[in-house]
Scaffold this active site. Structure first.
Site, PDB file in Angstrom:
ATOM      1  CD  GLU A  15      56.228 -23.347  57.264  1.00  0.00           C
ATOM      2  OE1 GLU A  15      57.178 -23.033  58.004  1.00  0.00           O
ATOM      3  OE2 GLU A  15      55.239 -23.972  57.675  1.00  0.00           O
ATOM      4  CG  ASN A 152      54.454 -28.014  60.280  1.00  0.00           C
ATOM      5  OD1 ASN A 152      55.329 -27.339  59.761  1.00  0.00           O
ATOM      6  ND2 ASN A 152      53.337 -28.332  59.659  1.00  0.00           N
ATOM      7  CG  ASP A 200      52.441 -24.518  59.914  1.00  0.00           C
ATOM      8  OD1 ASP A 200      53.643 -24.843  59.784  1.00  0.00           O
ATOM      9  OD2 ASP A 200      51.676 -24.406  58.954  1.00  0.00           O
TER      10      ASP A 200
END
Length: 287
Positions: A15, A152, A200
């Site tokens: 991430e 996100n 995301d």
């Protein structure tokens, strides 16, 4: 379009990619493995941290910020010493998730109920206890939103008057006007649920289009400024998690990903593709 893995490393939950223009280095994290990673000059360096980490962002002062479960810390890259900067979210059982710096070098941090166990296993999300916070260079914390599920995407308009922000639990990307005092106007839906996975992390290109990673969708969506699908970029991973523009001309799109039950060979890799439009640069933390 050629897709390459930039290192042999495979994350459990990759991430937070950040491209540092000054050092031409790529920063990212493996949340579940508690790792902060940097690829610079072809060399991969890994910092093993004591808690889950959701972002790894260099600072103007020369060290870096890491957003750990217990707070936002400065990480000395040479000694690996951690120094607490602030506790943005005091809610017990929450952890950081999305984090980016705006053009003023202020950190915006989205938090959520922790959904990762000590061994990296999945935990259920039972409450919308997350929030959005802004942390200034002097460590002042300003709460902006509450009641979030899975925050996100954090991207700002060119004039700094609006922020794009998403909640994966809603399957939706939102648009907030930023008031003169820094608070946010109520959310306006900008891009709703789509058949190709959940929203995301994202990156913005020089034309103001947003490239959104689609969890369980094996793709990125390039979205117009009006929130329409411009193109779909197919990927050889099940769960792309975020992306950032990098390289000397900001035309290399780096994409983080996570492991998945499907077990594709590249799941968890950081991918790189060359694109036809440059992106906007990342900003270091101003402190």
């Amino acid at each position: 379009m050629t897709v390459n893995a930039v290192t042999p490393h495979r994350a459990r939950l990759g991430e937070g990619p950040f491209w540092d223009v000054r050092s031409q280095a790529l920063y990212w994290v493996d949340i579940a493995a508690k790792q902060a990673l940097r690829l610079m000059g072809g060399e991969l360096q890994v910092w093993q941290l004591p808690e889950h980490v959701s972002a790894f962002i260099p600072c103007e002062s020369g060290d870096a910020l890491v957003t750990l479960s217990s707070g936002v810390y400065r990480l000395d890259l040479a000694t690996e010493a951690l120094t607490l900067l602030c506790v943005a979210d005091p809610q017990p059982g929450n952890r950081g998730n999305e984090a980016r710096c705006d053009a003023q070098g202020r950190l915006w941090l989205g938090t959520m109920q922790n959904n990762i166990g000590e061994q990296g296993e999945d935990l259920p999300i039972t409450r919308r206890s997350g929030g959005l916070f802004r942390i200034d260079s002097d460590a002042t914390v300003t709460p902006l939103l509450s009641g979030l599920g899975i925050p996100n995407t954090l991207l700002w308009s060119e004039d700094g008057g609006h922020v794009h922000f998403g909640d994966s639990m809603d399957g939706t990307l939102y648009h907030h006007a930023i008031q003169p005092d820094g608070q946010l106007d109520p959310a306006r839906m900008w891009f709703g649920p789509h058949e190709r996975g959940g929203p995301d992390g994202s990156a913005m290109d020089a034309e103001g289009y947003i490239w959104n990673a689609r969890w369980d969708g094996s793709c990125l969506l390039r979205l117009t400024p009006l929130g329409k699908v411009d193109r779909i970029i197919e990927l050889p991973v099940s769960r792309p998690t975020s992306c950032v523009f990098g390289g000397p001309d900001l035309t290399t799109l780096y994409i983080t990903s996570a492991a998945s039950p499907l077990g594709h060979p590249l799941d968890g890799a950081v991918l790189a593709i060359e694109v036809d439009v440059p992106g906007k640069p990342c900003h270091r933390f101003a402190g």
